[in-house]
Scaffold this motif. Sequence first.
Motif, short mmCIF file in Angstrom:
data_model
loop_
_atom_site.label_atom_id
_atom_site.label_comp_id
_atom_site.label_asym_id
_atom_site.label_seq_id
_atom_site.Cartn_x
_atom_site.Cartn_y
_atom_site.Cartn_z
N PHE A 216 -40.65 25.06 22.99
CA PHE A 216 -41.85 25.15 23.82
C PHE A 216 -41.51 25.67 25.22
CE2 PHE A 216 -44.41 23.22 27.18
CZ PHE A 216 -45.62 23.84 26.90
N LEU A 217 -40.46 25.17 25.82
CA LEU A 217 -40.10 25.60 27.18
C LEU A 217 -39.71 27.07 27.22
CD1 LEU A 217 -38.16 22.44 28.41
CD2 LEU A 217 -40.44 23.20 29.13
N ARG A 218 -39.09 27.56 26.15
CA ARG A 218 -38.79 28.99 26.11
C ARG A 218 -40.08 29.81 26.10
NH1 ARG A 218 -34.69 27.27 22.51
NH2 ARG A 218 -35.99 27.75 20.69
N TRP A 219 -41.05 29.34 25.31
CA TRP A 219 -42.34 30.04 25.30
C TRP A 219 -43.00 29.97 26.67
CZ3 TRP A 219 -47.17 28.14 26.45
CH2 TRP A 219 -48.24 29.02 26.22
N LEU A 220 -43.04 28.79 27.25
CA LEU A 220 -43.72 28.59 28.53
C LEU A 220 -43.12 29.48 29.62
CD1 LEU A 220 -45.77 27.01 30.24
CD2 LEU A 220 -44.00 25.25 30.58
N SER A 221 -41.81 29.52 29.70
CA SER A 221 -41.17 30.30 30.77
C SER A 221 -41.29 31.80 30.57
CB SER A 221 -39.69 29.90 30.88
OG SER A 221 -39.00 30.15 29.67
N SER A 222 -41.78 32.23 29.40
CA SER A 222 -42.00 33.65 29.16
C SER A 222 -43.42 34.10 29.50
CB SER A 222 -41.71 33.98 27.68
OG SER A 222 -42.72 33.42 26.83
N GLN A 223 -44.28 33.17 29.90
CA GLN A 223 -45.67 33.50 30.19
C GLN A 223 -45.84 34.13 31.57
OE1 GLN A 223 -47.93 33.17 27.54
NE2 GLN A 223 -45.86 32.85 26.72
N PRO A 224 -46.85 34.98 31.73
CA PRO A 224 -47.06 35.63 33.04
C PRO A 224 -47.29 34.63 34.18
CG PRO A 224 -48.32 36.74 31.32
CD PRO A 224 -47.75 35.51 30.69
N THR A 225 -47.92 33.50 33.88
CA THR A 225 -48.19 32.53 34.95
C THR A 225 -46.91 31.93 35.52
OG1 THR A 225 -48.43 30.77 33.30
CG2 THR A 225 -50.45 31.89 34.01
N TRP A 226 -45.85 31.95 34.72
CA TRP A 226 -44.59 31.35 35.14
C TRP A 226 -43.88 32.20 36.19
CZ3 TRP A 226 -42.68 26.62 33.69
CH2 TRP A 226 -41.36 26.34 34.01
N ALA A 227 -44.08 33.50 36.12
CA ALA A 227 -43.26 34.42 36.90
C ALA A 227 -43.42 34.25 38.41
CB ALA A 227 -43.60 35.86 36.50
N ALA A 228 -44.63 33.96 38.86
CA ALA A 228 -44.90 33.96 40.30
C ALA A 228 -44.00 32.99 41.06
CB ALA A 228 -46.37 33.64 40.56
N LEU A 229 -43.92 31.76 40.60
CA LEU A 229 -43.16 30.73 41.31
C LEU A 229 -42.12 30.06 40.42
CD1 LEU A 229 -45.99 29.03 43.40
CD2 LEU A 229 -44.14 30.45 44.28
N GLY A 230 -41.81 30.67 39.30
CA GLY A 230 -40.83 30.07 38.41
C GLY A 230 -41.26 28.73 37.86
N GLY A 231 -42.58 28.52 37.72
CA GLY A 231 -43.09 27.27 37.17
C GLY A 231 -43.29 26.16 38.17
N ARG A 232 -43.02 26.40 39.44
CA ARG A 232 -43.14 25.32 40.44
C ARG A 232 -44.59 24.92 40.68
NH1 ARG A 232 -41.11 26.31 45.64
NH2 ARG A 232 -40.65 24.10 45.86
N ASP A 233 -45.54 25.75 40.28
CA ASP A 233 -46.95 25.39 40.41
C ASP A 233 -47.53 24.88 39.09
OD1 ASP A 233 -46.72 27.81 39.14
OD2 ASP A 233 -48.39 28.77 40.19
N HIS A 234 -46.69 24.60 38.10
CA HIS A 234 -47.13 24.08 36.82
C HIS A 234 -46.99 22.55 36.79
CE1 HIS A 234 -46.94 28.25 35.79
NE2 HIS A 234 -47.03 28.07 34.48
N PHE A 235 -47.93 21.90 36.11
CA PHE A 235 -47.81 20.45 35.95
C PHE A 235 -48.29 20.03 34.57
CE2 PHE A 235 -52.20 20.77 37.30
CZ PHE A 235 -52.86 19.70 36.73
N MET A 236 -47.83 18.87 34.13
CA MET A 236 -48.21 18.33 32.83
C MET A 236 -48.01 16.83 32.84
SD MET A 236 -44.85 19.62 30.69
CE MET A 236 -45.67 19.40 29.14
N VAL A 237 -48.48 16.18 31.77
CA VAL A 237 -48.34 14.74 31.60
C VAL A 237 -47.42 14.48 30.42
CG1 VAL A 237 -49.55 12.59 31.03
CG2 VAL A 237 -50.62 14.26 32.56
N ALA A 238 -46.50 13.54 30.58
CA ALA A 238 -45.62 13.10 29.50
C ALA A 238 -45.76 11.58 29.40
CB ALA A 238 -44.17 13.49 29.78
N ALA A 239 -46.43 11.12 28.35
CA ALA A 239 -46.88 9.73 28.27
C ALA A 239 -45.80 8.78 27.75
CB ALA A 239 -48.14 9.63 27.41
N LYS A 240 -44.67 8.79 28.40
CA LYS A 240 -43.62 7.80 28.23
C LYS A 240 -42.94 7.65 29.59
CE LYS A 240 -42.53 8.46 23.29
NZ LYS A 240 -42.99 7.13 22.85
N THR A 241 -41.95 6.76 29.65
CA THR A 241 -41.21 6.63 30.89
C THR A 241 -40.25 7.80 31.03
OG1 THR A 241 -39.38 5.36 29.95
CG2 THR A 241 -41.33 4.12 30.66
#
Length: 530
Positions: A216-241
């Motif tokens: 999944f991370l390989r796919w995500l980092s290949s998206q156009p939205t990732w390029a601008a800031l290298g993903g620093r403006d991306h967020f998500m929820v991971a429902a564990k500790t």
Amino acid sequence: MEANYPKYLLYCLLITGSWLISCLLHFQYFHLSLSASSIAAPRRAALVVLPAALDATFLPAPAVEADDKRWSASSVAASPSPSSPPPPASCEGRYVYMLDLPSRFDMLRDCVAGSPLFDDMWSWCAITVNAGLGPKIFPAAGNGSDGDIIPSTGWYSTDQYALEVIFHHWMRRYECLTDDPAAATAVYVPYYPALELHQHLCGFNTTARDGPSEAFLRWLSSQPTWAALGGRDHFMVAAKTTWMFRREPGGRDDGCGNNFLGQPETGNMTVLTYESNIWAPRDIAVPYPSYFHPSSAGEVAAWQARARAAPRPFLFAFAGARRLKGQLAIRDRVFDVCEAAARRGRCGLVDCSHGLEGSITCRTAAKLVALFTSARFCLQPRGDSFMRRSSIDSVMAGCIPVFFHRASTLEAQYRWHEPEPGRSGSNDDGRRGRYYVLLNSDDVLEGRVDIEEELSRYTDEEVAAMREELIKMIPRFLYRDPRVRFEGEMRDAFDITMDGMMDRMRRIKNGEDVTLKGDGSDEAMGANDS
């Protein structure tokens, strides 16, 4: 006949002239209509309206324009027309672009209507009912059972790992969604890393546990939205500790968890978990979901009044299980203290130690809510990690939490949600917080502090004041029902999370330091984490 010829010629000229004038007028009207329509603002994109339950397909998107929440960049920039109202003024600096994920990363693709997975209590399909809130809880019929305390509306058997689904539903209703990534302050990634990991949490080799999230991370980092800031403006929820996603690379195949948060891509993103590593500057925690998901401010006020007035015959209460071979000494001590006090009617205990039966008992909302609303204090020793869902349940019940490690406190973990103007975490001696108690685990284990004796020192007035502070915090730690329009004014855990996230993203784009450190408290945090 010749004498009448000029008259007929005049008639012909008049008819021809009338026809030409009509054509000109018609063309001018048509031209004006085209001009007017060409400057009208584009129509907004259709709203994705969520169904009452995720028991058909994964977040289906029927086009219902009346309650649209997604704004196109062109409609934001254009002058609004009377038929196309502008986005809220508060959206400036708050726009979010939500990624569309390929179906292979859809963790709920098997949760379709008629699937037997909905009848499997261990399947994540079962937890997606009612937009992730779980099955509705119906109060007992006044027979003196545990369910008497629970009102008739707003309460659900919510699984503690359901926040990825609940948050996704809320994001689909977020008022400042945009379909233009360039206009967005942040990019929301609706991937469910906890549900993915749950398929092979323990006992699988590291390839099985790490492989899907790495793909999944390989796919995500290949998206156009990732390029601008290298993903620093991306967020998500991971429902564990956070610890379940930080398995050390090269670990044993018989271990648990994966290395999702140890990957370079997630190191750039903001990932919201139930418990953060308070010594890691980029970790941010958000509250576990409780069982209470109101649809109106009136429901919240009514529950606050009920929690305030509830009779509390127990001095303290505990719900939990022992650990095998004494792996958690403080938990065993709490268990022993409560068992002894229970024989004198001083402690309420729900024992979760007895295998499957105990696990089901401690997942029964009616028992837990009834227990916590019957006690002044709720003991919260650490479990597999510092933070417990039980701590959030105690907030909802108005039961003053008693912590044994500073890293377990709400102020250490939920820094966006806990602080309020004018509130300090504790008194000058550090012993009594305004809404919680912090006891040193070493002092308890070595006999220097007796839990029952310590809690008995609080006067009725002190307890009432602390409980009132706790009850005021209830809205900040609950998630409203995402399926309905909320009646009244109230900011919940989702609102506060988005406020914190948008502030964080604006600071990132301004090149500012976004770490939550620098308050000088972290060394003190570690001093009591034995």
